[in-house]
Design an enzyme around this catalytic site. Structure first.
Site, short mmCIF file in Angstrom:
data_model
loop_
_atom_site.label_atom_id
_atom_site.label_comp_id
_atom_site.label_asym_id
_atom_site.label_seq_id
_atom_site.Cartn_x
_atom_site.Cartn_y
_atom_site.Cartn_z
N GLU A 56 19.93 11.25 35.21
CA GLU A 56 18.89 12.28 35.07
C GLU A 56 19.51 13.62 34.69
O GLU A 56 20.73 13.79 34.65
CB GLU A 56 18.08 12.36 36.37
CG GLU A 56 17.36 11.05 36.63
CD GLU A 56 16.44 11.07 37.85
OE1 GLU A 56 16.47 12.04 38.63
OE2 GLU A 56 15.70 10.08 38.01
N TYR B 107 14.41 17.50 32.34
CA TYR B 107 14.05 16.11 32.64
C TYR B 107 14.13 15.12 31.47
O TYR B 107 14.69 14.04 31.62
CB TYR B 107 12.65 16.04 33.26
CG TYR B 107 12.53 16.68 34.63
CD1 TYR B 107 13.65 17.12 35.34
CD2 TYR B 107 11.29 16.84 35.22
CE1 TYR B 107 13.53 17.71 36.59
CE2 TYR B 107 11.16 17.43 36.48
CZ TYR B 107 12.28 17.87 37.16
OH TYR B 107 12.15 18.44 38.39
N GLU C 46 18.62 0.96 31.75
CA GLU C 46 18.70 -0.09 30.72
C GLU C 46 19.33 0.44 29.44
O GLU C 46 20.22 -0.19 28.86
CB GLU C 46 17.30 -0.63 30.39
CG GLU C 46 16.59 -1.30 31.55
CD GLU C 46 15.73 -0.35 32.38
OE1 GLU C 46 16.13 0.81 32.58
OE2 GLU C 46 14.66 -0.78 32.83
N1 THU Z 1 13.99 4.48 35.12
C1 THU Z 1 14.92 3.61 34.69
O1 THU Z 1 16.13 3.88 34.73
N2 THU Z 1 14.51 2.41 34.23
C2 THU Z 1 13.23 1.97 34.30
O2 THU Z 1 12.98 0.84 33.93
C3 THU Z 1 12.16 2.85 34.77
C4 THU Z 1 12.56 4.24 35.08
C5 THU Z 1 14.44 5.75 35.66
C6 THU Z 1 14.16 6.97 34.87
C7 THU Z 1 14.21 8.05 35.94
O3 THU Z 1 15.56 8.42 36.13
C8 THU Z 1 13.72 7.34 37.18
O4 THU Z 1 13.83 5.96 36.93
C9 THU Z 1 12.28 7.68 37.56
O5 THU Z 1 11.44 7.48 36.48
#
Ligand code: THU
Length: 160
Positions: free
Chosen positions: A64, A68, A75
């Site tokens: 992150e 944002y 993935e």
């Molecule tokens: N996120 C992922 O890494 N993969 C997913 O399949 C869904 C969401 C992450 C993005 C963000 O850092 C956090 O989960 C909340 O959305």
């Protein structure tokens, strides 16, 4: 007279004991990868693991950012890293799981649309199915035998 297409999507719903040894290893690495997530804003820790054709495993986690949208999902972090380091090795499996920082149990994280699109790109590139194993509700797992089952009507370079 309009016609309707019925799209059939196949998903194997598996108990933990039904995973193959390779799937078990990949999911275990995805769980470990979630610990590496840099997720100070969502506290939602996502881990991904990729199994390559030579048997090697690679991991990724969500990264992150204070701005944002500059962050990246687990993935795509894993897929881009593997494509950068091993551009010619086929991906045999992508495993994904998640947990909340405050809890130890793993919960489903269905890949976002952008990640599905990126998965689809690499599946198309390698001209071989890329199975995706996802943490599912109730401690089960979903096995998609192809990214196409996660993203029907995919946009590919064939359209360009
Ligand atoms: N996120 C992922 O890494 N993969 C997913 O399949 C869904 C969401 C992450 C993005 C963000 O850092 C956090 O989960 C909340 O959305």
């Amino acid at each position: 007279m309009a016609t309707t297409l019925d799209i059939n999507i196949r998903v194997d719903v598996l108990e933990p004991a039904e995973l193959t040894e390779q799937e078990r290893r990949a999911m275990q690495l995805a769980r470990e990868a979630a610990n590496d997530a840099y997720a100070p804003y969502s506290n939602f820790l996502v881990g991904a693991a990729l199994l390559l054709e030579d048997g090697s495993l690679f991991k990724g986690s969500n990264q992150e950012n204070a701005a944002y949208p500059s962050g990246l999902c687990a993935e795509r972090t894993a897929l881009f890293a593997v494509s950068a380091h091993h551009p010619n090795k086929k991906i045999k499996l992508l495993a994904v799981t998640a947990r909340r920082r405050s809890e130890s149990n793993f919960i489903p994280a269905m890949p976002c649309g952008a990640c599905r699109q990126v998965m689809g790109e690499y599946e198309h590139k390698q001209q071989e199915n890329m199975p995706v194993l996802l943490q599912a509700p109730d401690g089960k797992f979903y096995r998609f035998r192809s990214v196409a089952d996660l993203l029907p009507f995919q946009f590919t370079k064939d359209s360009l």
